[in-house]
Design an enzyme around this catalytic site. Sequence first.
Site, PDB file in Angstrom:
ATOM      1  NE  ARG A 160     -20.897  26.699 -25.431  1.00 48.04           N
ATOM      2  CZ  ARG A 160     -21.544  27.427 -26.327  1.00 48.04           C
ATOM      3  NH1 ARG A 160     -22.480  28.272 -25.915  1.00 48.04           N
ATOM      4  NH2 ARG A 160     -21.262  27.339 -27.601  1.00 48.04           N
ATOM      5  NE  ARG A 163     -35.189  12.134 -41.809  1.00 47.81           N
ATOM      6  CZ  ARG A 163     -36.443  11.726 -41.647  1.00 47.81           C
ATOM      7  NH1 ARG A 163     -36.939  10.763 -42.415  1.00 47.81           N
ATOM      8  NH2 ARG A 163     -37.219  12.288 -40.737  1.00 47.81           N
ATOM      9  CE1 TYR A 166     -27.106  20.880 -43.641  1.00 44.34           C
ATOM     10  CE2 TYR A 166     -25.666  21.121 -41.744  1.00 44.34           C
ATOM     11  CZ  TYR A 166     -26.735  21.552 -42.498  1.00 44.34           C
ATOM     12  OH  TYR A 166     -27.439  22.663 -42.121  1.00 44.34           O
TER      13      TYR A 166
END
Length: 377
Positions: free
Chosen positions: A179, A259, A363
């Site tokens: 940004r 993980r 996820y």
Amino acid sequence: MEYDYLIVGAGLFGATFAHQAHKQGKRCLVIDRREHLGGNVYCENIDGINVHKYGAHIFHTNNKEVWDFVNSIVPFNRYTNSPVANYKGKLYNLPFNMNTFYQMWGVTTPAEAQMRLESQRAAALRALDGREPQNLEEQARLLIGDDIYERLIKGYTEKQWGRSCKDLPAFIIKRLPVRMVFDNNYFNDRYQGIPIGGYNRLIDGLLEGVETRTGIDFIKERKECNSQFQILNSIFKKIVYTGSIDEYYGYCYGKLEYRTVRLEQERINDSNYQGNAVVNYTERNIPYTRIIEHKHFEMFGSEVESIPTTIISKEYPAEWKEGMEPYYPINDERNTALYAKYKELADREENVIFGGRLAEYKYYDMAPVIERALAAI
């Protein structure tokens, strides 16, 4: 006893599905192998602080329907995720914005920052010599240059995934936010916050009026009953399953990889340990990836001084092994192909709905999980 749904897992997908089914007059039983409801959003209250037992959970979405839905259960506060990165004792704002570039290079205008970035990107482009980035390291250098990659990305990412950035796929970092404004809000979403009083209030509200039982292992019970639809001497028309899809099928094709995170919790006799909810530690030789100070999710300004103690959690990434909590699916070529085989089996099921990050091996942020649960009922 007869139920319309047996819902396996009392996390956000299961609780949302149960809530909607109950509203429609369906009889549901929600079970969970843990001794509490809420899945990974469960909070433990210590010293009046809601501690995110399974790591930081920050709700954010652009979907007004989902935002209105969760706020109809419990109002959310104004928390804005603005993490800080610590590299060798120097602090940098995240995500990468003008504050970061000032801290990194001393530049004060977007034009100066853009010149720095373009110079480093050009060097990365020359190194590629016309080919596409082959790994995360090459992709990151192309997007953000050497300075930020080396200080703020490389060590953190290698700790998080337990692999060299050269061995991680490029797509992991393709949407890196950059940004050219002084804005430390990590998310671009319009709506963001934490349930006032903690996530347990959200789960309790979703499951109000729904029968729940904890400490029940569905896989074990199913084996003992030798039936998909009889468990605990009850009959179920359908099952909503939110656990690991490979475990549901007895790992018949092999185990999916994840993980995970080990959380080391500490109570500190100080009202304000780090001044922020999330501080990332990006050096490779520091074993934890970040420190969470939980009170900052719900207490703002001088309010943090109202409780003289504080609770922190250090997050240590690790390779998942059976018996540990799976957190992050490893969506590489092998695991993607393996999940596709399990999904083929799941798609043939007429009376089982698979939903959530473990059942779908993806996820999810919290809002998309709720979206999917609302759409599944």
